[in-house]
Scaffold this motif. Structure first.
Motif, PDB file in Angstrom:
ATOM      1  N   ALA A 125      -2.882  19.304  -6.531  1.00 32.92           N
ATOM      2  CA  ALA A 125      -3.303  18.099  -7.169  1.00 32.92           C
ATOM      3  C   ALA A 125      -4.022  17.213  -6.443  1.00 32.92           C
ATOM      4  N   ARG A 126      -4.322  17.178  -5.199  1.00 31.63           N
ATOM      5  CA  ARG A 126      -5.363  15.805  -4.925  1.00 31.63           C
ATOM      6  C   ARG A 126      -6.173  16.879  -4.944  1.00 31.63           C
ATOM      7  N   ASP A 127      -6.805  17.717  -4.797  1.00 33.82           N
ATOM      8  CA  ASP A 127      -7.993  18.566  -5.461  1.00 33.82           C
ATOM      9  C   ASP A 127      -8.475  18.469  -6.720  1.00 33.82           C
ATOM     10  N   LEU A 128      -7.783  17.966  -7.455  1.00 31.51           N
ATOM     11  CA  LEU A 128      -7.813  18.437  -9.308  1.00 31.51           C
ATOM     12  C   LEU A 128      -8.191  16.875  -9.266  1.00 31.51           C
ATOM     13  N   ALA A 129      -7.414  15.479  -8.740  1.00 32.06           N
ATOM     14  CA  ALA A 129      -7.317  14.187  -9.193  1.00 32.06           C
ATOM     15  C   ALA A 129      -8.898  13.716  -8.343  1.00 32.06           C
ATOM     16  N   ARG A 130      -8.611  14.551  -6.684  1.00 26.78           N
ATOM     17  CA  ARG A 130     -10.731  13.915  -6.405  1.00 26.78           C
ATOM     18  C   ARG A 130     -11.469  14.292  -7.798  1.00 26.78           C
ATOM     19  N   ALA A 131     -10.995  15.256  -7.902  1.00 27.81           N
ATOM     20  CA  ALA A 131     -12.278  16.567  -8.789  1.00 27.81           C
ATOM     21  C   ALA A 131     -13.056  15.638 -10.207  1.00 27.81           C
ATOM     22  N   ALA A 132     -11.711  15.032 -10.656  1.00 31.00           N
ATOM     23  CA  ALA A 132     -11.894  13.812 -11.753  1.00 31.00           C
ATOM     24  C   ALA A 132     -12.373  12.638 -11.150  1.00 31.00           C
ATOM     25  N   HIS A 133     -11.987  12.046 -10.005  1.00 28.67           N
ATOM     26  CA  HIS A 133     -12.691  10.421 -10.143  1.00 28.67           C
ATOM     27  C   HIS A 133     -13.930  11.314  -9.615  1.00 28.67           C
ATOM     28  N   LEU A 134     -14.271  12.442  -9.085  1.00 31.54           N
ATOM     29  CA  LEU A 134     -16.113  12.726  -9.504  1.00 31.54           C
ATOM     30  C   LEU A 134     -16.367  13.072 -10.953  1.00 31.54           C
ATOM     31  N   MET A 191       0.846  -0.666   0.400  1.00 37.29           N
ATOM     32  CA  MET A 191      -0.323  -0.151   0.185  1.00 37.29           C
ATOM     33  C   MET A 191       0.878   1.173  -0.074  1.00 37.29           C
ATOM     34  N   ALA A 192       0.877   2.345  -0.516  1.00 39.72           N
ATOM     35  CA  ALA A 192       1.774   3.216  -1.481  1.00 39.72           C
ATOM     36  C   ALA A 192       1.117   4.085  -0.195  1.00 39.72           C
ATOM     37  N   LYS A 193       2.185   4.959   0.359  1.00 44.67           N
ATOM     38  CA  LYS A 193       1.736   6.077   2.080  1.00 44.67           C
ATOM     39  C   LYS A 193       1.408   6.741   1.107  1.00 44.67           C
ATOM     40  N   PRO A 194       0.691   7.599   2.001  1.00 36.92           N
ATOM     41  CA  PRO A 194       0.017   9.271   1.208  1.00 36.92           C
ATOM     42  C   PRO A 194       1.989  10.237   0.863  1.00 36.92           C
ATOM     43  N   LEU A 195       1.445  10.538   0.423  1.00 43.17           N
ATOM     44  CA  LEU A 195       3.233  11.694  -0.247  1.00 43.17           C
ATOM     45  C   LEU A 195       3.178  12.714   0.706  1.00 43.17           C
ATOM     46  N   THR A 196       3.922  13.636   1.322  1.00 45.42           N
ATOM     47  CA  THR A 196       4.338  14.653   1.994  1.00 45.42           C
ATOM     48  C   THR A 196       4.816  15.384   1.000  1.00 45.42           C
ATOM     49  N   VAL A 197       4.345  17.300   0.975  1.00 48.87           N
ATOM     50  CA  VAL A 197       5.765  17.929   1.478  1.00 48.87           C
ATOM     51  C   VAL A 197       7.039  17.858   1.412  1.00 48.87           C
ATOM     52  N   LYS A 198       7.623  17.181   2.227  1.00 52.23           N
ATOM     53  CA  LYS A 198       9.063  17.322   2.641  1.00 52.23           C
ATOM     54  C   LYS A 198       9.108  16.154   1.622  1.00 52.23           C
ATOM     55  N   ALA A 199       8.911  15.041   1.307  1.00 46.33           N
ATOM     56  CA  ALA A 199       9.749  13.656   1.155  1.00 46.33           C
ATOM     57  C   ALA A 199       9.301  14.246  -0.537  1.00 46.33           C
ATOM     58  N   ASP A 253      -2.602   8.604  -0.746  1.00 46.88           N
ATOM     59  CA  ASP A 253      -3.594   9.628  -0.279  1.00 46.88           C
ATOM     60  C   ASP A 253      -5.214   9.764  -1.594  1.00 46.88           C
ATOM     61  N   VAL A 254      -4.858   9.240  -1.984  1.00 47.93           N
ATOM     62  CA  VAL A 254      -5.341   9.721  -3.041  1.00 47.93           C
ATOM     63  C   VAL A 254      -5.430   8.533  -4.355  1.00 47.93           C
ATOM     64  N   ARG A 255      -6.166   8.264  -4.802  1.00 46.96           N
ATOM     65  CA  ARG A 255      -6.126   7.038  -5.744  1.00 46.96           C
ATOM     66  C   ARG A 255      -6.062   7.186  -6.229  1.00 46.96           C
TER      67      ARG A 255
END
Length: 407
Positions: free
Chosen positions: A68-77, A1-9, A26-28
């Motif tokens: 990026a996560r917001d745009l990916a979630r919008a794509a899921h919708l 399972m992939a770990k959620p990305l962080t700004v620092k990472a 965090d966002v598939r």
């Protein structure tokens, strides 16, 4: 399972030798693409209509992790609502293209080839046309130049760099930059989107010069080839001219009585007409070539086109003859220049023979220096021909041998 990305990472990720994709836990479907150049961009992978698809979100860090996560979630919708996000983005582009768009890549490319490249030397025109048709249009056709961003170009170049000949990426970038600069000059673009991108592949200037023994091997082995190919190799060695300029030679360019080959400006790499003295050795080779009635070309198999695939001729020489260290046909031109210098020919004469406009004839010197060096060029050709004849005969370089040993 992939770990959620962080700004620092994300800030600590290091580029590797090839493109790397890091999934966000965090966002598939959300991935950060990291290119060997150090650039990064966001992408969203999803399935729609039974097929796996990819939606390019944009460059990082210009687009941050949260966006990026917001745009990916919008794509899921969009997917949940029965809409393909990639198709929706393309439809939006199509709607934009319905308006008059001067910066469509295809349109600008056609103008670039017709108005800028058309006036260049034949070999340059061929290279430009090939790169536009096979590299630029397949990657960016259907898009507006103003929509193309640096990460798009870097991803495209990375794909070319991963091929067996990465140097091709430098050529592709050079012509794409030229196209963009052309658009800026004509007011189609305000600024080139790729001006700051550097060539991705390291280039090392070749300095390979064939030794006398290697040159003799090439000449001896060429005699085992068909006359048209053997003649091509021998004229490359005797004249020192560029491969394409020799291989596309036309009979109308040759004056056997005046013993002169006049290369027209449209065929010269530097677009400058060039006169090459022909010695008896060269003329005998030309006369011995099989000639197809009605054909303009000196070196031809079918009469309709000049011979192509000279690199295959070189491979046959390598296969038929004794082994010599790696070399390419262009090394012959460098060998001729080096050999003439070794025989005491002055550099300005060598440069005139090779039709160079840099070096001794660069800048203001080239503007005011109009001496043709015709006598000097013929004397240098004669000295080089005697040297080559001596190699073939095995006699001392100072002795002249019959031309039959060369043809």
């Amino acid at each position: 399972m992939a770990k959620p990305l962080t700004v620092k990472a994300i800030e600590n990720f290091k580029p590797g030798a090839s493109r790397r994709e890091v999934p966000d836990g965090d966002v598939r479907g959300l991935y950060l693409q990291i290119f060997p150049s150090g650039k990064a961009s966001w992408a969203f992978r999803y399935r729609f209509g039974g097929r796996t698809r990819k939606l390019t979100i944009g460059a990082s860090p210009e687009i941050g992790l949260k966006d990026a996560r917001d745009l990916a979630r919008a794509a899921h919708l969009q997917i949940a609502g029965g809409e393909d996000p990639g198709a929706a983005k393309q439809a939006a582009r199509t709607d934009a293209k319905a308006l008059p768009a001067r910066d469509m890549v295809e349109k600008v490319a056609a103008q670039f080839l017709a108005r800028h490249v058309k006036g260049l030397a034949a070999a340059t025109r061929v290279q430009a046309g090939r790169i536009v048709a096979k590299e630029i249009l397949p990657a960016f056709g259907g898009r507006r130049l103003s929509e193309i961003k640096r990460p798009d170009v870097i991803e495209w170049l990375d794909g070319i760099t991963d091929r067996p000949a990465p140097i091709a990426a430098n050529r592709a970038l050079s012509w794409f930059k030229g196209l963009c600069n052309f658009a800026v000059e004509r007011g189609i673009l305000d600024a080139s989107p790729i001006a700051a991108i550097k060539p991705p592949a390291a280039e090392t200037a070749r300095d390979r010069v064939l030794s006398d023994d290697e040159l003799r091997t090439v000449l001896d082995t060429a005699d085992a080839l068909e006359p048209v190919y053997a003649g091509l190799i021998k004229l490359l060695i005797l004249t020192g001219q560029r491969l394409r300029e020799v291989s596309e030679m036309e009979w109308k360019e040759i004056d056997l009585d005046a013993k002169l080959w006049t290369l027209p400006a449209k065929r010269a790499k530097n677009s400058i007409e060039h006169s090459i003295p022909l010695l008896d050795q060269t003329i005998e080779i030309l006369k011995a070539l099989p000639r197809i009635a009605g054909s303009d070309f000196v070196f031809t198999i079918n009469g309709r086109n000049p011979i192509r695939g000279a690199h295959l001729v070189k491979r046959r020489i390598d296969k038929l003859g004794p082994p010599i260290p790696p070399w390419v046909l262009h090394d012959i031109r460098r060998t001729v220049a080096s050999g003439m210098a070794r025989l005491g020919v002055n550099l300005p004469v060598i440069e005139k023979l090779l039709n160079h406009v840099s070096g001794s004839f660069a800048g203001i010197v080239g503007v005011y220096q109009r001496h043709s060096f015709a006598d000097e060029k013929r004397a240098a050709m004669a000295a080089w021909a005697r040297h080559v004849e001596a190699l073939v005969s095995g006699e001392a370089a100072r002795k002249v041998v019959p031309i039959r040993n060369l043809i």
